[in-house]
Design a protein around this motif. Structure first.
Motif, PDB file in Angstrom:
ATOM      1  N   CYS A 270      24.322   1.410  36.533  1.00  0.00           N
ATOM      2  CA  CYS A 270      25.522   0.591  36.738  1.00  0.00           C
ATOM      3  C   CYS A 270      26.769   1.477  36.700  1.00  0.00           C
ATOM      4  N   ARG A 271      27.602   1.334  37.740  1.00  0.00           N
ATOM      5  CA  ARG A 271      28.834   2.120  37.813  1.00  0.00           C
ATOM      6  C   ARG A 271      30.082   1.256  37.927  1.00  0.00           C
ATOM      7  N   ASN A 272      29.921  -0.015  38.262  1.00  0.00           N
ATOM      8  CA  ASN A 272      31.071  -0.915  38.283  1.00  0.00           C
ATOM      9  C   ASN A 272      30.654  -2.274  37.741  1.00  0.00           C
ATOM     10  N   MET A 273      31.635  -3.138  37.512  1.00  0.00           N
ATOM     11  CA  MET A 273      31.387  -4.390  36.805  1.00  0.00           C
ATOM     12  C   MET A 273      30.596  -5.393  37.628  1.00  0.00           C
ATOM     13  N   ASN A 274      30.377  -5.118  38.904  1.00  0.00           N
ATOM     14  CA  ASN A 274      29.565  -6.005  39.740  1.00  0.00           C
ATOM     15  C   ASN A 274      28.088  -5.607  39.753  1.00  0.00           C
ATOM     16  N   ASP A 275      27.766  -4.460  39.174  1.00  0.00           N
ATOM     17  CA  ASP A 275      26.381  -3.994  39.123  1.00  0.00           C
ATOM     18  C   ASP A 275      25.623  -4.714  38.008  1.00  0.00           C
ATOM     19  N   SER A 276      24.312  -4.555  38.026  1.00  0.00           N
ATOM     20  CA  SER A 276      23.484  -5.073  36.935  1.00  0.00           C
ATOM     21  C   SER A 276      22.254  -4.190  36.780  1.00  0.00           C
ATOM     22  N   SER A 277      21.672  -4.214  35.593  1.00  0.00           N
ATOM     23  CA  SER A 277      20.458  -3.426  35.345  1.00  0.00           C
ATOM     24  C   SER A 277      19.730  -3.995  34.139  1.00  0.00           C
ATOM     25  N   VAL A 278      18.464  -3.593  34.030  1.00  0.00           N
ATOM     26  CA  VAL A 278      17.664  -3.874  32.842  1.00  0.00           C
ATOM     27  C   VAL A 278      17.119  -2.544  32.348  1.00  0.00           C
ATOM     28  N   SER A 279      17.149  -2.372  31.031  1.00  0.00           N
ATOM     29  CA  SER A 279      16.654  -1.131  30.432  1.00  0.00           C
ATOM     30  C   SER A 279      15.227  -1.324  29.918  1.00  0.00           C
ATOM     31  N   TYR A 280      14.482  -0.213  29.888  1.00  0.00           N
ATOM     32  CA  TYR A 280      13.092  -0.229  29.429  1.00  0.00           C
ATOM     33  C   TYR A 280      12.866   0.916  28.455  1.00  0.00           C
ATOM     34  N   ALA A 281      12.080   0.662  27.418  1.00  0.00           N
ATOM     35  CA  ALA A 281      11.784   1.701  26.429  1.00  0.00           C
ATOM     36  C   ALA A 281      10.364   1.520  25.918  1.00  0.00           C
ATOM     37  N   SER A 282       9.699   2.634  25.665  1.00  0.00           N
ATOM     38  CA  SER A 282       8.339   2.612  25.127  1.00  0.00           C
ATOM     39  C   SER A 282       8.280   3.395  23.837  1.00  0.00           C
ATOM     40  N   ALA A 283       7.565   2.833  22.864  1.00  0.00           N
ATOM     41  CA  ALA A 283       7.459   3.451  21.535  1.00  0.00           C
ATOM     42  C   ALA A 283       6.043   3.288  21.006  1.00  0.00           C
ATOM     43  N   ALA A 284       5.714   4.117  20.018  1.00  0.00           N
ATOM     44  CA  ALA A 284       4.403   4.032  19.358  1.00  0.00           C
ATOM     45  C   ALA A 284       4.575   4.146  17.847  1.00  0.00           C
ATOM     46  N   LEU A 285       3.777   3.386  17.120  1.00  0.00           N
ATOM     47  CA  LEU A 285       3.756   3.411  15.654  1.00  0.00           C
ATOM     48  C   LEU A 285       2.435   4.013  15.193  1.00  0.00           C
ATOM     49  N   VAL A 286       2.521   4.977  14.287  1.00  0.00           N
ATOM     50  CA  VAL A 286       1.312   5.524  13.665  1.00  0.00           C
ATOM     51  C   VAL A 286       1.448   5.418  12.144  1.00  0.00           C
ATOM     52  N   PHE A 287       0.309   5.327  11.480  1.00  0.00           N
ATOM     53  CA  PHE A 287       0.254   5.396  10.030  1.00  0.00           C
ATOM     54  C   PHE A 287      -0.360   6.727   9.621  1.00  0.00           C
TER      55      PHE A 287
ATOM     56  N   ASP B 121       0.861  -1.197   0.000  1.00  0.00           N
ATOM     57  CA  ASP B 121       0.000   0.000   0.000  1.00  0.00           C
ATOM     58  C   ASP B 121       0.891   1.239   0.000  1.00  0.00           C
ATOM     59  N   HIS B 122       1.133   1.757  -1.194  1.00  0.00           N
ATOM     60  CA  HIS B 122       2.062   2.881  -1.335  1.00  0.00           C
ATOM     61  C   HIS B 122       1.458   4.203  -0.853  1.00  0.00           C
ATOM     62  N   THR B 123       0.189   4.193  -0.500  1.00  0.00           N
ATOM     63  CA  THR B 123      -0.424   5.424   0.030  1.00  0.00           C
ATOM     64  C   THR B 123      -0.143   5.586   1.519  1.00  0.00           C
ATOM     65  N   GLN B 124       0.322   4.519   2.166  1.00  0.00           N
ATOM     66  CA  GLN B 124       0.573   4.561   3.607  1.00  0.00           C
ATOM     67  C   GLN B 124       1.976   5.101   3.890  1.00  0.00           C
ATOM     68  N   ALA B 125       2.094   5.816   5.006  1.00  0.00           N
ATOM     69  CA  ALA B 125       3.401   6.216   5.536  1.00  0.00           C
ATOM     70  C   ALA B 125       3.404   5.880   7.017  1.00  0.00           C
ATOM     71  N   ALA B 126       4.488   5.296   7.487  1.00  0.00           N
ATOM     72  CA  ALA B 126       4.563   4.848   8.874  1.00  0.00           C
ATOM     73  C   ALA B 126       5.595   5.664   9.633  1.00  0.00           C
ATOM     74  N   SER B 127       5.310   5.915  10.906  1.00  0.00           N
ATOM     75  CA  SER B 127       6.236   6.653  11.768  1.00  0.00           C
ATOM     76  C   SER B 127       6.257   5.994  13.140  1.00  0.00           C
ATOM     77  N   LEU B 128       7.435   5.515  13.541  1.00  0.00           N
ATOM     78  CA  LEU B 128       7.604   4.914  14.858  1.00  0.00           C
ATOM     79  C   LEU B 128       8.540   5.796  15.677  1.00  0.00           C
ATOM     80  N   LYS B 129       8.117   6.131  16.886  1.00  0.00           N
ATOM     81  CA  LYS B 129       8.929   6.989  17.753  1.00  0.00           C
ATOM     82  C   LYS B 129       9.019   6.401  19.160  1.00  0.00           C
ATOM     83  N   PHE B 130      10.226   6.455  19.721  1.00  0.00           N
ATOM     84  CA  PHE B 130      10.399   6.101  21.128  1.00  0.00           C
ATOM     85  C   PHE B 130      10.088   7.319  21.986  1.00  0.00           C
ATOM     86  N   LEU B 131       9.352   7.090  23.057  1.00  0.00           N
ATOM     87  CA  LEU B 131       8.805   8.170  23.865  1.00  0.00           C
ATOM     88  C   LEU B 131       9.388   8.218  25.269  1.00  0.00           C
TER      89      LEU B 131
END
Length: 295
Positions: free
Chosen positions: A277-294, A259-269
């Motif tokens: 984490c500041r030293n090699m003994n630390d640990s963490s998990v990262s989180y990210a949220s995004a949305a896609l619109v046409f 569908d060449h009439t469509q345009a998609a835009s995805l953005k992280f919000l």
């Protein structure tokens, strides 16, 4: 009628319906509607004390009045799959209310010959789908009898398999009444995750982690599945929902080709880390949220 219990209620999030509703409403109200109405979102699946606020930024972009079906693509953490699996449950329990599985779409997807079924034990041992259900129930509470869900457990796929599932799901993504929820945390860093990549040019370890994550997020925003695969091969970033994200990118590309009439835009919000984490003994998990619109 098989019912999938809310296994993580009372631990990863509260099992009190009123308290959960207040929490979710607070996080949704803290976010701005800046990139909607979303046809797909990417949001995390950790305990709400870590990522509940981050997830609110994705769900804030959804217009519940138009949504009649929610596809939830979550990675498999405990069972090794080389394909995608459909739910054998007919209802999913949440502390707010039960969500009903779309058995018609499940039957359609089964007809493709590309899906297997996950049993109830596999489903209940996995958290990547469950952690989205309360948010879905909350945003859809005024339309609770007017929508269904399609939970899909995504295995460890090759890029060719991601493209296959992208083609199958692209026709559903094309329907404005369908919302796609892509379940993914980002970098899992630390010795307990066996991942300690550190680019010292960024400064502290947590800044290196953010730089690595944002490089991946920028590629995802470009909607280029090949470039995303190459990024993962180069850095090995432990993005646990990389295969659901890959399927989404492939589905978008398939839709745009047809569908060449469509345009998609995805953005992280929104971006967050469970700790810095500041030293090699630390640990963490990262989180990210995004949305896609046409457009």
């Amino acid at each position: 009628m098989p019912v999938r219990r809310a296994i993580h209620a009372g631990s990863w999030y509260t099992d009190s319906g009123p308290e959960l509703s207040r929490q979710l409403e607070y996080w949704l109200n803290q976010a701005d509607l800046s990139h909607g109405p979303a046809r797909a979102i990417i949001a995390p699946h950790a305990g709400y004390q870590y990522c509940g606020a981050c997830g609110g930024h994705a769900y804030r972009q959804v217009s519940p009045i138009v949504v009649r079906r929610v596809f939830i693509l979550g990675p498999s953490h405990h069972v090794r799959l080389s394909s995608c699996a459909l739910s054998s449950a007919q209802k999913y329990r949440t502390p707010l209310y039960d969500l009903h599985v779309d058995t018609q779409v499940n039957a359609e997807l089964e007809m493709s010959g590309q899906f297997e079924w996950m049993d109830l034990d596999t489903d209940e041992n996995e958290h990547s789908i469950e952690m989205h259900l309360p948010y879905i129930a909350k945003i859809m509470e005024n339309y609770r009898h007017q929508f269904t869900i399609v939970p899909i457990l995504v295995g460890s796929l090759s890029s060719e398999r991601e493209a296959c599932y992208g083609r199958i799901l692209s026709s559903y993504l094309a329907d404005p009444q369908n919302l796609f929820v892509i379940s993914s945390d980002f970098c899992h860093w630390g010795q307990r995750f066996r991942y300690t990549y550190y680019d010292r040019s960024y400064g502290s370890i947590y800044q290196s982690i953010e730089g690595l994550d944002r490089a991946g997020m920028n590629i995802i925003e470009k909607l280029n599945p090949t470039e995303f695969t190459n990024y993962l091969k180069k850095y090995g970033n432990t993005i646990c929902g990389r295969h659901p994200i890959g399927i989404l990118l492939q589905a978008i590309q398939e839709l745009l080709r047809n569908d060449h009439t469509q345009a998609a835009s995805l953005k992280f919000l929104k971006y967050a880390q469970s700790s810095q984490c500041r030293n090699m003994n630390d640990s963490s998990v990262s989180y990210a949220s995004a949305a896609l619109v046409f457009e």
